[in-house]
Design a protein around this motif. Structure first.
Motif, PDB file in Angstrom:
ATOM      1  N   UNK A  33      10.384   9.487   5.602  1.00  0.00           N
ATOM      2  CA  UNK A  33       9.442   9.050   6.627  1.00  0.00           C
ATOM      3  C   UNK A  33       9.676   9.717   7.973  1.00  0.00           C
ATOM      4  N   UNK A  34      10.850  10.320   8.146  1.00  0.00           N
ATOM      5  CA  UNK A  34      11.115  11.089   9.363  1.00  0.00           C
ATOM      6  C   UNK A  34      10.190  12.307   9.375  1.00  0.00           C
ATOM      7  N   UNK A  35       9.913  12.808   8.192  1.00  0.00           N
ATOM      8  CA  UNK A  35       9.085  13.992   8.080  1.00  0.00           C
ATOM      9  C   UNK A  35       7.595  13.638   8.098  1.00  0.00           C
ATOM     10  N   UNK A  36       7.218  12.697   7.265  1.00  0.00           N
ATOM     11  CA  UNK A  36       5.807  12.334   7.158  1.00  0.00           C
ATOM     12  C   UNK A  36       5.676  10.997   6.440  1.00  0.00           C
ATOM     13  N   UNK A  56      -4.468   8.671   4.763  1.00  0.00           N
ATOM     14  CA  UNK A  56      -4.081   9.414   5.963  1.00  0.00           C
ATOM     15  C   UNK A  56      -2.570   9.597   5.956  1.00  0.00           C
ATOM     16  N   UNK A  57      -2.158  10.857   6.055  1.00  0.00           N
ATOM     17  CA  UNK A  57      -0.734  11.192   6.071  1.00  0.00           C
ATOM     18  C   UNK A  57      -0.372  11.646   7.482  1.00  0.00           C
ATOM     19  N   UNK A  58       0.565  10.919   8.115  1.00  0.00           N
ATOM     20  CA  UNK A  58       1.008  11.288   9.455  1.00  0.00           C
ATOM     21  C   UNK A  58       2.105  12.336   9.326  1.00  0.00           C
ATOM     22  N   UNK A  59       1.899  13.468   9.960  1.00  0.00           N
ATOM     23  CA  UNK A  59       2.917  14.528   9.943  1.00  0.00           C
ATOM     24  C   UNK A  59       3.755  14.383  11.212  1.00  0.00           C
ATOM     25  N   UNK A  60       5.034  14.055  11.031  1.00  0.00           N
ATOM     26  CA  UNK A  60       5.901  13.835  12.193  1.00  0.00           C
ATOM     27  C   UNK A  60       6.621  15.101  12.621  1.00  0.00           C
ATOM     28  N   UNK A 165      10.977  17.578  -0.791  1.00  0.00           N
ATOM     29  CA  UNK A 165       9.967  16.848  -1.564  1.00  0.00           C
ATOM     30  C   UNK A 165       9.678  15.559  -0.801  1.00  0.00           C
ATOM     31  N   UNK A 166       8.576  15.522  -0.086  1.00  0.00           N
ATOM     32  CA  UNK A 166       8.378  14.404   0.843  1.00  0.00           C
ATOM     33  C   UNK A 166       7.315  13.399   0.429  1.00  0.00           C
TER      34      UNK A 166
END
Ligand SMILES: *[C@@H]1O[C@H](CO)[C@@H](O)[C@H](O)[C@H]1NC(C)=O
Ligand SMILES: *[C@@H]1O[C@H](CO)[C@@H](O)[C@H](O)[C@H]1NC(C)=O
Ligand SMILES: *[C@@H]1O[C@H](CO)[C@@H](O)[C@H](O)[C@H]1NC(C)=O
Length: 175
Positions: A33-36, A56-60, A165-166
């Motif tokens: 979740x740090x990544x996305x 919706x995928x949040x890209x962090x 692998x996120x």
């Protein structure tokens, strides 16, 4: 593994009886979740004929400049079993310079591309949105373009970005 998309499609057409696409489940998983992470991911039923899928995928951690997508298709017999496709596509490479012969990747992207904001080459700097992909559209793709037989199916997608692998997005449906 190189399977000629047109041949498969023609072959399946031969056995095709008339039936309809139905979403049965949509599962989105974020592993880092740090990544996305997914803000939302759902199926919605408005009435008998209008149902859709959105996510919706949040890209962090932007920019995203590399993206491998492992795709498998499975059909339920005793549990889900491999069916037709199981391969990895290089998303950034494909968006930048699609190989016209790669009809399989083109097909899988086409399942959500017109309803998404992904239709440009990398880098991706914004959240990924797939907005209201309707069953009527999936019906066309999965009973006409790739005329699947009757049954319960699963398309799994595993997303690897920056070597991690996120995310997984799994779509369950019946024909
Ligand atoms: C289902 O909902 C859609 C969108 O609101 C509408 O356009 C359509 O006419 C509805 N269909 C039926 C059968 O009510
Ligand atoms: C897809 O292939 C990989 C190996 O390349 C294998 O580990 C995996 O189990 C396969 N998945 C399906 C659904 O066949
Ligand atoms: C995606 O972009 C390409 C190239 O810019 C364009 O030809 C195509 O029509 C677009 N597709 C969708 C579904 O927006």
């Amino acid at each position: 593994l190189e399977i000629a998309f047109d041949k498969i499609s023609k072959y399946l057409q031969y056995f095709k009886v008339s039936c309809r696409f139905e979403f049965t489940n949509l599962k989105c998983t974020s592993f880092h979740k740090v990544h996305s992470e997914f803000e939302y991911c759902f199926l919605k039923s408005i009435n008998r004929t209008y149902k859709y899928a959105s996510l919706k995928l949040l890209l962090h951690q932007v920019p995203v400049e590399d993206c491998l997508i492992h795709i498998s298709m499975q059909k339920r017999l005793n549990g889900y079993k491999p069916f037709l496709y199981n391969y990895t596509m290089d998303g950034c490479k494909f968006m930048k310079n699609p190989n016209p012969g790669d009809k399989v990747s083109k097909f899988f992207l086409s399942l959500f591309r017109p309803y998404s904001n992904i239709n440009h080459s990398c880098p991706y700097n914004n959240d990924i949105i797939v907005d209201k992909v309707p069953i009527s559209f999936m019906n066309y793709k999965l009973t006409k373009i790739l005329p699947l037989p009757k049954g319960d199916f699963l398309i799994t997608t595993s997303w690897t970005m920056k070597g991690i692998h996120c995310n997984d997005v799994d779509v369950y449906f019946s024909i």
